[in-house]
Design an enzyme around this catalytic site. Structure first.
Site, short mmCIF file in Angstrom:
data_model
loop_
_atom_site.label_atom_id
_atom_site.label_comp_id
_atom_site.label_asym_id
_atom_site.label_seq_id
_atom_site.Cartn_x
_atom_site.Cartn_y
_atom_site.Cartn_z
N ARG A 50 -64.92 6.49 -131.59
CA ARG A 50 -64.55 6.52 -130.18
C ARG A 50 -65.34 7.63 -129.49
O ARG A 50 -65.44 8.74 -130.00
CB ARG A 50 -63.05 6.77 -129.99
CG ARG A 50 -62.17 5.58 -130.35
CD ARG A 50 -62.37 4.44 -129.36
NE ARG A 50 -61.59 3.25 -129.70
CZ ARG A 50 -62.07 2.21 -130.35
NH1 ARG A 50 -63.34 2.24 -130.79
NH2 ARG A 50 -61.33 1.16 -130.59
N ARG A 77 -72.90 9.59 -103.78
CA ARG A 77 -72.69 9.69 -105.22
C ARG A 77 -73.74 8.83 -105.92
O ARG A 77 -73.75 7.61 -105.79
CB ARG A 77 -71.28 9.22 -105.59
CG ARG A 77 -70.17 10.07 -104.98
CD ARG A 77 -70.23 11.50 -105.47
NE ARG A 77 -69.09 12.30 -105.02
CZ ARG A 77 -68.91 13.58 -105.30
NH1 ARG A 77 -69.83 14.23 -106.01
NH2 ARG A 77 -67.86 14.24 -104.86
N ALA A 89 -62.14 18.20 -102.93
CA ALA A 89 -61.79 18.17 -104.36
C ALA A 89 -62.76 19.05 -105.11
O ALA A 89 -63.88 19.31 -104.65
CB ALA A 89 -61.83 16.75 -104.90
N GLU A 106 -61.02 24.78 -102.90
CA GLU A 106 -61.82 23.67 -102.42
C GLU A 106 -61.54 23.36 -100.96
O GLU A 106 -62.45 23.00 -100.20
CB GLU A 106 -61.58 22.43 -103.29
CG GLU A 106 -62.05 22.59 -104.72
CD GLU A 106 -63.54 22.90 -104.81
OE1 GLU A 106 -64.32 22.34 -104.01
OE2 GLU A 106 -63.93 23.69 -105.68
N GLU A 110 -64.78 23.54 -98.70
CA GLU A 110 -65.32 22.26 -98.20
C GLU A 110 -64.86 21.95 -96.79
O GLU A 110 -65.56 21.24 -96.06
CB GLU A 110 -64.92 21.13 -99.15
CG GLU A 110 -65.58 21.24 -100.53
CD GLU A 110 -65.41 19.99 -101.35
OE1 GLU A 110 -64.55 19.15 -101.02
OE2 GLU A 110 -66.13 19.86 -102.36
N PRO A 128 -58.63 7.27 -119.24
CA PRO A 128 -58.28 7.85 -120.55
C PRO A 128 -58.85 7.12 -121.75
O PRO A 128 -58.79 7.64 -122.86
CB PRO A 128 -56.75 7.80 -120.55
CG PRO A 128 -56.39 6.73 -119.57
CD PRO A 128 -57.45 6.78 -118.51
N GLY A 129 -59.44 5.95 -121.55
CA GLY A 129 -60.09 5.28 -122.67
C GLY A 129 -61.34 6.00 -123.14
O GLY A 129 -61.78 5.80 -124.28
N GLU A 133 -60.55 13.75 -118.40
CA GLU A 133 -60.33 14.29 -117.04
C GLU A 133 -58.91 14.03 -116.56
O GLU A 133 -58.44 12.88 -116.53
CB GLU A 133 -61.30 13.67 -116.05
CG GLU A 133 -61.09 14.20 -114.63
CD GLU A 133 -61.96 13.51 -113.59
OE1 GLU A 133 -62.14 14.07 -112.50
OE2 GLU A 133 -62.45 12.40 -113.88
N GLU A 157 -73.77 18.03 -101.42
CA GLU A 157 -72.83 18.69 -100.50
C GLU A 157 -73.52 19.15 -99.23
O GLU A 157 -72.90 19.20 -98.16
CB GLU A 157 -72.15 19.87 -101.19
CG GLU A 157 -71.12 19.47 -102.25
CD GLU A 157 -70.42 20.67 -102.86
OE1 GLU A 157 -71.00 21.78 -102.83
OE2 GLU A 157 -69.30 20.50 -103.34
#
Length: 204
Positions: A50, A77, A89, A106, A110, A128-129, A133, A157
């Protein structure tokens, strides 16, 4: 015989790791490793591989003013080749730092804002796989201007657009698919479901 009904709650659990190898690790905040794990109490089964993306977690802020407007960013992104509408964030990349302090920092850096009231909304794993995070969501109210300190925006940014969007408009954009950034979508749905939008949750 009826199938047992799962309990509506997650449970901490850790399966045996027989081997672990780094695939990528440097001085940046994320790393990728490969683990070979085995099902507990099944010694005859073969171990299987995994991949794990190590990530320090993040804090996400819904900054809402007295008119129920939300401070938003529009940022490019690269992985998705998209400029997303997002919320302030940042990474929880200082060991031992409270995620709420990350959220405060933040919002100041920001948005140039500070808040009198902070409400924890939820904490969720992004994927979660494969990733560790954990995202922490906060509602910030009682907003006032704040000094950004020595924060200097760089790279994406430095190209951000910022502004206020009415919560009802954000919520509608989530429902009709115009907004696709997962943390933003989750945060907007949480604020609505918990009744923090200054009105009854939409749909009731």
């Amino acid at each position: 015989m009826p199938t047992p009904r799962p309990e509506p709650g997650d449970a901490a659990e850790s399966w045996p790791v027989e081997e672990s190898a780094d695939l990528f690790r440097d001085d940046w905040v994320v790393a990728l490793r490969a683990d070979r794990i085995r099902r507990p109490d099944h010694p005859g089964d073969e171990a299987f591989r995994r991949l794990v993306l190590e990530h320090p977690g993040a804090a996400v802020v819904v900054a809402m003013d007295d008119e129920h407007r939300v401070f938003c960013l529009k940022q490019y992104r690269h992985a998705a080749r998209t400029r997303f509408v997002e919320l302030p964030a940042g990474l929880c990349d200082v060991d031992g730092e409270d995620p709420l302090e990350v959220a405060r920092r933040e919002l100041r850096e920001e948005a140039g804002l500070q808040a009198e009231e902070w409400v924890g909304l939820a904490s969720t794993y992004s994927s979660p796989g494969i990733s560790s995070e954990l995202m922490h969501f906060y509602l910030a109210r009682g907003l006032a201007p704040a000094d950004r300190g020595d924060f200097v925006p760089e790279h994406e940014e430095a190209d951000m657009e910022t502004g206020w969007i009415d919560f009802a408009e954000l919520y509608a954009a989530v429902l009709d698919g115009r907004l696709r950034d997962a943390p933003t979508v989750q945060a907007v749905l949480l604020v609505n479901a918990l009744g923090y939008a200054g009105r009854q949750p939409a749909g009731e």
